[in-house]
Every structure is written in structure tokens, then in C-alpha cells.
Write a protein that holds these residues in place. Sequence first.
Motif, mmCIF file in Angstrom:
data_model
loop_
_atom_site.group_PDB
_atom_site.id
_atom_site.type_symbol
_atom_site.label_atom_id
_atom_site.label_comp_id
_atom_site.label_asym_id
_atom_site.label_seq_id
_atom_site.Cartn_x
_atom_site.Cartn_y
_atom_site.Cartn_z
ATOM 1 N N UNK A 71 0.860 -1.173 0.000
ATOM 2 C CA UNK A 71 0.000 0.000 0.000
ATOM 3 C C UNK A 71 0.899 1.226 0.000
ATOM 4 N N UNK A 72 0.625 2.160 -0.890
ATOM 5 C CA UNK A 72 1.424 3.379 -0.975
ATOM 6 C C UNK A 72 0.549 4.592 -0.693
ATOM 7 N N UNK A 73 1.072 5.491 0.111
ATOM 8 C CA UNK A 73 0.430 6.780 0.355
ATOM 9 C C UNK A 73 1.336 7.843 -0.236
ATOM 10 N N UNK A 74 0.750 8.722 -1.028
ATOM 11 C CA UNK A 74 1.549 9.743 -1.693
ATOM 12 C C UNK A 74 0.991 11.118 -1.373
ATOM 13 N N UNK A 75 1.869 11.998 -0.924
ATOM 14 C CA UNK A 75 1.513 13.400 -0.703
ATOM 15 C C UNK A 75 2.233 14.185 -1.783
ATOM 16 N N UNK A 76 1.469 14.713 -2.716
ATOM 17 C CA UNK A 76 2.047 15.409 -3.860
ATOM 18 C C UNK A 76 2.351 16.853 -3.499
ATOM 19 N N UNK A 77 1.361 17.569 -2.986
ATOM 20 C CA UNK A 77 1.576 18.972 -2.681
ATOM 21 C C UNK A 77 0.397 19.567 -1.956
ATOM 22 N N UNK A 93 6.122 30.586 3.239
ATOM 23 C CA UNK A 93 6.411 29.782 4.431
ATOM 24 C C UNK A 93 7.095 28.453 4.099
ATOM 25 N N UNK A 94 7.811 27.944 5.065
ATOM 26 C CA UNK A 94 8.392 26.606 4.970
ATOM 27 C C UNK A 94 7.441 25.656 5.682
ATOM 28 N N UNK A 95 7.004 24.614 4.967
ATOM 29 C CA UNK A 95 6.011 23.692 5.530
ATOM 30 C C UNK A 95 6.440 22.243 5.317
ATOM 31 N N UNK A 96 5.810 21.369 6.092
ATOM 32 C CA UNK A 96 5.954 19.928 5.910
ATOM 33 C C UNK A 96 4.693 19.273 6.465
ATOM 34 N N UNK A 97 4.456 18.033 6.094
ATOM 35 C CA UNK A 97 3.288 17.293 6.572
ATOM 36 C C UNK A 97 3.754 16.078 7.357
ATOM 37 N N UNK A 98 3.023 15.765 8.422
ATOM 38 C CA UNK A 98 3.274 14.533 9.163
ATOM 39 C C UNK A 98 1.989 13.733 9.191
ATOM 40 N N UNK A 99 2.122 12.412 9.225
ATOM 41 C CA UNK A 99 0.934 11.555 9.296
ATOM 42 C C UNK A 99 1.315 10.191 9.845
ATOM 43 N N UNK A 100 0.311 9.539 10.396
ATOM 44 C CA UNK A 100 0.463 8.179 10.906
ATOM 45 C C UNK A 100 -0.504 7.294 10.157
ATOM 46 N N UNK A 111 10.840 19.336 4.243
ATOM 47 C CA UNK A 111 10.436 20.739 4.394
ATOM 48 C C UNK A 111 10.551 21.410 3.031
ATOM 49 N N UNK A 112 9.467 22.116 2.639
ATOM 50 C CA UNK A 112 9.416 22.784 1.337
ATOM 51 C C UNK A 112 8.964 24.220 1.551
ATOM 52 N N UNK A 113 9.514 25.145 0.783
ATOM 53 C CA UNK A 113 9.171 26.556 0.896
ATOM 54 C C UNK A 113 8.280 26.973 -0.262
ATOM 55 N N UNK A 114 7.293 27.826 0.044
ATOM 56 C CA UNK A 114 6.451 28.381 -1.005
ATOM 57 C C UNK A 114 4.974 28.349 -0.675
ATOM 58 N N UNK A 115 4.207 29.071 -1.495
ATOM 59 C CA UNK A 115 2.751 29.135 -1.319
ATOM 60 C C UNK A 115 2.063 27.863 -1.801
ATOM 61 N N UNK A 116 2.684 27.184 -2.764
ATOM 62 C CA UNK A 116 2.172 25.923 -3.305
ATOM 63 C C UNK A 116 3.268 24.860 -3.180
ATOM 64 N N UNK A 117 3.495 24.393 -1.956
ATOM 65 C CA UNK A 117 4.581 23.431 -1.763
ATOM 66 C C UNK A 117 4.328 22.120 -2.517
ATOM 67 N N UNK A 118 5.365 21.603 -3.154
ATOM 68 C CA UNK A 118 5.305 20.324 -3.879
ATOM 69 C C UNK A 118 6.177 19.344 -3.107
ATOM 70 N N UNK A 119 5.558 18.472 -2.353
ATOM 71 C CA UNK A 119 6.302 17.534 -1.507
ATOM 72 C C UNK A 119 6.809 16.331 -2.296
ATOM 73 N N UNK A 120 5.980 15.774 -3.164
ATOM 74 C CA UNK A 120 6.393 14.616 -3.948
ATOM 75 C C UNK A 120 6.877 13.474 -3.076
ATOM 76 N N UNK A 121 6.153 13.178 -1.999
ATOM 77 C CA UNK A 121 6.590 12.188 -1.014
ATOM 78 C C UNK A 121 5.693 10.962 -1.066
ATOM 79 N N UNK A 122 6.306 9.784 -1.119
ATOM 80 C CA UNK A 122 5.563 8.530 -1.132
ATOM 81 C C UNK A 122 6.086 7.635 -0.024
#
Length: 139
Positions: A71-77, A93-100, A111-122
Motif C-alpha cells: 500500500x502506498x500513500x503519496x503526498x504530492x503537494x 512559508x516553509x512547511x511539511x506534513x506529518x501523518x500516521x 520541508x518545502x518553501x512556497x505558497x504551493x509546496x510540492x512535496x512529492x513524497x511517497x
Amino acid sequence: MSSDKVEFEHKLERQAQLLDARTAKITKLEGQLRDIAYGTKTYTFKPDLKGEDEANVFDEAVQLERGENLLELQIVGATLSPPALQVLGDGEPSTFCTYSFYLFEPHSTPVVTGRRPRYGFTSKYVVSMDEHFMDYLHR
């Protein structure tokens, strides 16, 4: 009467052939469903990336045991609204997401900077398709 009997026997034979073909098809589909649902096949992960990320693509074979799935969870932005930017007090702002997820350790994006952060995290999880996991997903 004998011609009706012969016609009936041919019809009965044709229906038996159709039933055999349908049974074979159902058996094949059940086998495919079992392979998918219980993770008895090895799958190669090939991300759908564009541009500069294409150079970083690699094949990643995941070995799954019977009853396991990947199972893959992807946070794009994200997109930060003007009121959210006001609350943060920063135009870039510099932002990041956390999840369980389920019984696994918490994850966080870079951590990504900007109004439309692109995390690209899987994040990837090998899960057992048991009653507890299915109940978790249902809730």
C-alpha cells in the motif's frame, strides 16, 4: 419423436460445453483475484515521473508473502490559501506534513518553501490483509 430426441441431446451437449467454458473462465478469474488480493505475485514498482525525475527512476521489486499487499500513500503537494498565509505571517512559508498510518511509525515529508509546496513524497507499507487491517480501513 426420435428427431426431437436427437435435437434435445445436441442442445444438451452444447449447453454442457458452454457451462464447462464458463467454469474454466470463473476458475481463471478466481485465481487472478487470489493472486492480487493475497499478494502471491511479485510486482515491480515504476513511478510515473516527468522531467528531471526521470533520471532517478529505478525498478524496485517488492517481495510479498501470501496475504500481504503493498500500500502506498503519496503526498504530492498543497495550496495555501491567502487567509492561511496571513495566519502564518509569511508570504513564502516553509512547511511539511506529518501523518500516521495503521500500526506503522509516523512519517513526515521534507520541508518545502512556497505558497504551493510540492512535496512529492511517497511512503510504502507492506500490510497483511487480515480482519484488523480491513476494520482499520473501514473506520
